[in-house]
Motif scaffolding. Structure first.
Motif, PDB file in Angstrom:
ATOM      1  N   VAL A   1       5.313   1.691  -7.754  1.00 52.81           N
ATOM      2  CA  VAL A   1       5.682   3.049  -8.137  1.00 52.81           C
ATOM      3  C   VAL A   1       6.805   3.458  -7.196  1.00 52.81           C
ATOM      4  O   VAL A   1       6.546   3.866  -6.062  1.00 52.81           O
ATOM      5  CB  VAL A   1       4.484   4.015  -8.042  1.00 52.81           C
ATOM      6  N   GLY A   2       8.024   3.312  -7.654  1.00 50.98           N
ATOM      7  CA  GLY A   2       9.168   3.549  -6.777  1.00 50.98           C
ATOM      8  C   GLY A   2       9.185   2.497  -5.687  1.00 50.98           C
ATOM      9  O   GLY A   2       9.101   1.304  -5.951  1.00 50.98           O
ATOM     10  N   SER A   3       9.262   2.956  -4.442  1.00 53.04           N
ATOM     11  CA  SER A   3       9.280   2.012  -3.319  1.00 53.04           C
ATOM     12  C   SER A   3       7.883   1.723  -2.795  1.00 53.04           C
ATOM     13  O   SER A   3       7.706   0.899  -1.912  1.00 53.04           O
ATOM     14  CB  SER A   3      10.146   2.580  -2.192  1.00 53.04           C
ATOM     15  N   LYS A   4       6.872   2.406  -3.332  1.00 50.20           N
ATOM     16  CA  LYS A   4       5.493   2.202  -2.875  1.00 50.20           C
ATOM     17  C   LYS A   4       4.731   1.299  -3.837  1.00 50.20           C
ATOM     18  O   LYS A   4       5.070   1.185  -5.001  1.00 50.20           O
ATOM     19  CB  LYS A   4       4.774   3.545  -2.759  1.00 50.20           C
ATOM     20  N   LYS A   5       3.689   0.714  -3.299  1.00 55.84           N
ATOM     21  CA  LYS A   5       2.795  -0.110  -4.113  1.00 55.84           C
ATOM     22  C   LYS A   5       1.495   0.649  -4.312  1.00 55.84           C
ATOM     23  O   LYS A   5       1.010   1.321  -3.410  1.00 55.84           O
ATOM     24  CB  LYS A   5       2.511  -1.434  -3.426  1.00 55.84           C
ATOM     25  N   VAL A   6       0.940   0.496  -5.499  1.00 60.00           N
ATOM     26  CA  VAL A   6      -0.362   1.077  -5.807  1.00 60.00           C
ATOM     27  C   VAL A   6      -1.251  -0.048  -6.310  1.00 60.00           C
ATOM     28  O   VAL A   6      -0.820  -0.873  -7.121  1.00 60.00           O
ATOM     29  CB  VAL A   6      -0.243   2.195  -6.877  1.00 60.00           C
ATOM     30  N   LEU A   7      -2.459  -0.100  -5.805  1.00 59.50           N
ATOM     31  CA  LEU A   7      -3.436  -1.076  -6.278  1.00 59.50           C
ATOM     32  C   LEU A   7      -4.413  -0.347  -7.181  1.00 59.50           C
ATOM     33  O   LEU A   7      -4.912   0.724  -6.823  1.00 59.50           O
ATOM     34  CB  LEU A   7      -4.186  -1.700  -5.103  1.00 59.50           C
ATOM     35  N   LYS A   8      -4.662  -0.905  -8.353  1.00 62.12           N
ATOM     36  CA  LYS A   8      -5.635  -0.317  -9.269  1.00 62.12           C
ATOM     37  C   LYS A   8      -6.779  -1.302  -9.419  1.00 62.12           C
ATOM     38  O   LYS A   8      -6.562  -2.494  -9.631  1.00 62.12           O
ATOM     39  CB  LYS A   8      -4.998  -0.032 -10.627  1.00 62.12           C
TER      40      LYS A   8
ATOM     41  N   ASP B   1       3.372  -0.295   5.870  1.00 64.70           N
ATOM     42  CA  ASP B   1       2.954  -1.377   6.760  1.00 64.70           C
ATOM     43  C   ASP B   1       1.671  -2.055   6.276  1.00 64.70           C
ATOM     44  O   ASP B   1       0.786  -2.378   7.059  1.00 64.70           O
ATOM     45  CB  ASP B   1       2.783  -0.852   8.183  1.00 64.70           C
ATOM     46  N   ALA B   2       1.551  -2.212   4.950  1.00 64.57           N
ATOM     47  CA  ALA B   2       0.424  -2.908   4.311  1.00 64.57           C
ATOM     48  C   ALA B   2      -0.925  -2.241   4.547  1.00 64.57           C
ATOM     49  O   ALA B   2      -1.959  -2.880   4.484  1.00 64.57           O
ATOM     50  CB  ALA B   2       0.377  -4.372   4.738  1.00 64.57           C
ATOM     51  N   HIS B   3      -0.933  -0.937   4.834  1.00 61.11           N
ATOM     52  CA  HIS B   3      -2.177  -0.186   4.962  1.00 61.11           C
ATOM     53  C   HIS B   3      -2.359   0.652   3.702  1.00 61.11           C
ATOM     54  O   HIS B   3      -1.410   1.253   3.200  1.00 61.11           O
ATOM     55  CB  HIS B   3      -2.150   0.723   6.198  1.00 61.11           C
ATOM     56  N   TYR B   4      -3.587   0.704   3.204  1.00 55.23           N
ATOM     57  CA  TYR B   4      -3.875   1.406   1.954  1.00 55.23           C
ATOM     58  C   TYR B   4      -4.989   2.424   2.146  1.00 55.23           C
ATOM     59  O   TYR B   4      -5.881   2.242   2.974  1.00 55.23           O
ATOM     60  CB  TYR B   4      -4.311   0.408   0.868  1.00 55.23           C
ATOM     61  N   GLN B   5      -4.923   3.483   1.345  1.00 57.73           N
ATOM     62  CA  GLN B   5      -5.987   4.477   1.244  1.00 57.73           C
ATOM     63  C   GLN B   5      -6.653   4.236  -0.106  1.00 57.73           C
ATOM     64  O   GLN B   5      -6.006   4.354  -1.142  1.00 57.73           O
ATOM     65  CB  GLN B   5      -5.414   5.897   1.300  1.00 57.73           C
TER      66      GLN B   5
END
Length: 148
Positions: free
Chosen positions: A21-28, A49-53
């Motif tokens: 999504v743009g420059s960010k990654k989203v995991l579903k 930095d490869a950290h996810y919420q």
């Protein structure tokens, strides 16, 4: 993907889908029910930095709210949803034969780590049937390192 979940839906597995999504990654994270339908259960938002919420979606609130930074906690929550829905009771089935007229059912799994002589690691997952026999299901082999 339906907004409301049927109370008798049985989940058998989960799947991770990476989306940019743009420059960010989203995991579903989708839970797969016993009919093969996918249901969005959680998302992971890239914090850099490869950290996810990780957060659960509203339709899955009956299983408890998930909000964490740890992928392991996410996997525990997904496995809990599968278990509470009756998914662990839904065993995979192989065709019947003369020795096993009801067929072979997978009732558990086991995990094994190994090292190759060149130092690479290997992970193997086996499905365990009702007779206690192991069936190799997945192999993960570490790739060679890539130095510039």
């Amino acid at each position: 993907m339906r907004p409301e979940l049927s109370p008798d839906t049985v989940y058998a597995s989960f799947e991770e889908v990476k989306v940019a999504v743009g420059s960010k990654k989203v995991l579903k994270y989708y839970l797969i029910d016993n009919t093969g339908s996918r249901h969005l259960a959680a998302t992971g938002e890239d914090l850099g930095d490869a950290h996810y919420q990780y957060r659960s979606t509203k339709p899955f609130s009956k299983y408890g709210r998930l909000e964490c930074h740890n992928r392991h906690e996410l996997h525990i929550w997904l496995e809990m949803v599968i278990s509470e829905s009756g998914g662990q009771d839904q065993a995979a089935h192989l065709g019947a034969n003369e020795q096993n007229p009801e067929g072979i059912y997978f009732v558990s799994y086991r995990y094994e780590r190994a090292h190759y002589p060149d130092g690479r690691r290997c992970n193997r997952w086996y499905l365990m049937d009702q007779l206690g026999d192991s069936h190799l299901a997945v192999i993960g082999i570490e790739r060679d390192t890539k130095d510039g």
